[in-house]
Motif scaffolding. Structure first.
Motif, short mmCIF file in Angstrom:
data_model
loop_
_atom_site.label_atom_id
_atom_site.label_comp_id
_atom_site.label_asym_id
_atom_site.label_seq_id
_atom_site.Cartn_x
_atom_site.Cartn_y
_atom_site.Cartn_z
N MET A 243 0.84 -1.20 0.00
CA MET A 243 0.00 0.00 0.00
C MET A 243 0.87 1.25 0.00
SD MET A 243 -3.10 1.20 -0.06
CE MET A 243 -4.15 -0.16 0.47
N ALA A 244 1.95 1.24 0.77
CA ALA A 244 2.84 2.40 0.79
C ALA A 244 3.43 2.65 -0.61
CB ALA A 244 3.96 2.18 1.80
N GLY A 245 3.76 1.58 -1.30
CA GLY A 245 4.28 1.73 -2.65
C GLY A 245 3.24 2.28 -3.60
N HIS A 246 2.00 1.82 -3.46
CA HIS A 246 0.92 2.30 -4.34
C HIS A 246 0.67 3.79 -4.14
CE1 HIS A 246 -2.78 2.11 -6.68
NE2 HIS A 246 -3.43 2.70 -5.67
N LEU A 247 0.80 4.26 -2.89
CA LEU A 247 0.51 5.66 -2.57
C LEU A 247 1.74 6.55 -2.66
CD1 LEU A 247 -1.88 5.10 0.49
CD2 LEU A 247 -2.52 5.67 -1.86
N GLY A 248 2.89 5.95 -2.98
CA GLY A 248 4.12 6.73 -3.08
C GLY A 248 4.61 7.25 -1.74
N VAL A 249 4.38 6.47 -0.68
CA VAL A 249 4.75 6.89 0.67
C VAL A 249 6.04 6.18 1.08
CG1 VAL A 249 4.09 6.81 3.11
CG2 VAL A 249 2.39 7.34 1.36
N VAL A 250 6.98 6.97 1.56
CA VAL A 250 8.21 6.43 2.10
C VAL A 250 8.13 6.56 3.61
CG1 VAL A 250 10.72 6.60 2.19
CG2 VAL A 250 9.49 7.14 0.07
N GLY A 251 8.43 5.46 4.32
CA GLY A 251 8.25 5.44 5.75
C GLY A 251 8.83 6.51 6.56
#
Length: 415
Positions: free
Chosen positions: A407-415
């Motif tokens: 999901m983080a990859g789909h939303l372009g979110v880096v931790g």
């Protein structure tokens, strides 16, 4: 804006006799967040709403004009991606009129409006690439049709067709956050619909304009525009059509959203009462014309928007509680009618954010996953989705699950 915002927060905090720690406690944020704001750092609009409430001022009071920040080194990809649409919406202007495109044969306005309708169907199915590729030609054809006629009912129908094309462009551009272009398109839609004498289509353009103003943080203007337009079109309920009630109700909801975000809770409640009155007159979720109000309207939609407003003021527990009630469940759709996919997805996104806030990360992920399954492209364009995912990653104490990483990859979110 950062410098003026920092000065305003500091000024109103001192006027209230608060320390940074006291303001942070009253607003429900960390002291570091207050320090960051007062040092010129950037924060989310949601944080500004909370600070304004704690200081007893409107959010708009904290926002003031300032010189823009220098542009980054990276090229904005949409400058190139939208060049054809930009050319169609903002043609060059000189000392002499440029030769525009004029239809060689009489336009088939009815067929053109069906084509625009098909574009609206693509928009509502989140096929944004298809919409973007079709819009430049649609707008050029619309301009040609208006140029071909100069009076009579044919001219009126051509103006109305162009208003619908403009509205499609404005909605799409607002969704992808190209706000200046969206303003040009929506202003054209309202102007053309007014010229064509179609009050409801013009009001629909205003509803879209208010959504744009809300996204830009222009809260005072959004509330004023929505409330004045609602007053202008207020129907006589005993004989009003569902479309008339829906347009009036959506304007009230836009005003409520602006007032709530601007720390004006009494006004927000008033507008919600107006929207509830309109929804009661409709009876159940009403779809109507794509170009009248672009979505469903009824008691369920008003209820979902009430949940959204609770999330805006940070009342996550109320959001979780109300979302679990039968009145907010798909189980009632048989009697209430089905809400639009976009409104339902937005509601679920509010619920996901509320679960993340209350620490139920599993429930938050369930909601995000469900939205992605239904509308993956829509979800990618929602800033709240990325912010919710960032909150999940920040609170997760153990190793991330495969679902979270995906999901983080789909939303372009880096931790």
């Amino acid at each position: 804006m950062a410098t003026e915002l920092a000065d305003n927060v500091r000024k109103y905090r001192r006027r209230a006799g608060m320390s940074q720690e006291e303001l942070a406690y009253a607003a429900g944020v960390s002291p570091g967040t207050v320090r960051k704001v007062e040092q010129g750092g950037t924060v989310r609009m949601e944080t500004l709403h909370a600070l304004a409430r704690a200081l007893g001022v409107t959010t708009a009071t904290l926002l003031a004009p300032d010189a823009p920040e220098p542009v980054g080194r990276a090229e904005d990809p949409n400058r190139v991606n939208l060049i054809q649409l930009r050319a169609a919406l903002t043609p060059p202007v000189g000392l002499t009129d440029l030769d525009g495109e004029t239809a060689e044969e009489e336009p088939n306005v009815r067929r053109f409006r069906r084509t625009v309708h098909d574009g609206a169907v693509l928009y509502h199915s989140d096929s944004y690439r298809s919409v973007a590729s079709q819009l430049p030609a649609l707008l050029r054809d619309a301009n040609s049709a208006v140029t071909y006629y100069d009076s009579g009912d044919e001219y009126r129908q051509a103006m109305l067709a162009r208003a619908e094309a403009f509205q499609l462009a404005g909605r799409y551009l607002t969704q992808v956050r190209q706000y200046d272009l969206a303003y040009t398109a929506l202003a054209g839609a309202i102007t053309d619909a007014r010229s064509a004498g179609d009050t409801l289509t013009a009001a629909s353009g205003v509803i879209g304009m208010c959504w744009l103003l809300l996204r830009q943080g222009r809260l005072d203007e959004a509330e004023l525009l929505a409330s004045q337009t609602a007053d202008a079109i207020e129907p006589r309920l005993s004989r009003a059509t569902p479309d008339e009630c829906a347009a009036w109700g959506w304007l009230a909801l836009r005003a409520a959203a602006a007032a709530g975000r601007n720390n004006r809770p009494e006004e927000a409640r008033h507008y919600h009462r107006v929207a509830s009155t309109a929804a009661s007159a409709v009876g159940r979720e009403h779809t109507g014309s794509f170009f009248r109000h672009w979505t469903t309207f009824g008691p369920l939609t008003v209820g979902m928007k009430g949940v959204e407003d609770a999330m805006v003021v940070g009342d996550a527990r109320t959001v979780v509680r109300r979302s679990g009630e039968d009145a907010m469940s798909p189980k009632v759709w048989k009697s209430t009618g089905r809400p639009s996919d976009e409104n339902w997805n937005r509601h679920r996104l509010d619920v996901a954010r509320a679960h993340a806030r209350t620490g139920d990360l599993s429930a938050a992920m369930d909601e995000l996953t469900g939205i992605r399954r239904a509308s993956p492209e829509w979800l990618r364009h929602q800033r709240m989705a990325a912010e919710t995912m960032q909150e999940i990653l920040k609170k997760r104490k153990r190793t991330l699950t495969a679902e979270m990483r995906d999901m983080a990859g789909h939303l372009g979110v880096v931790g």
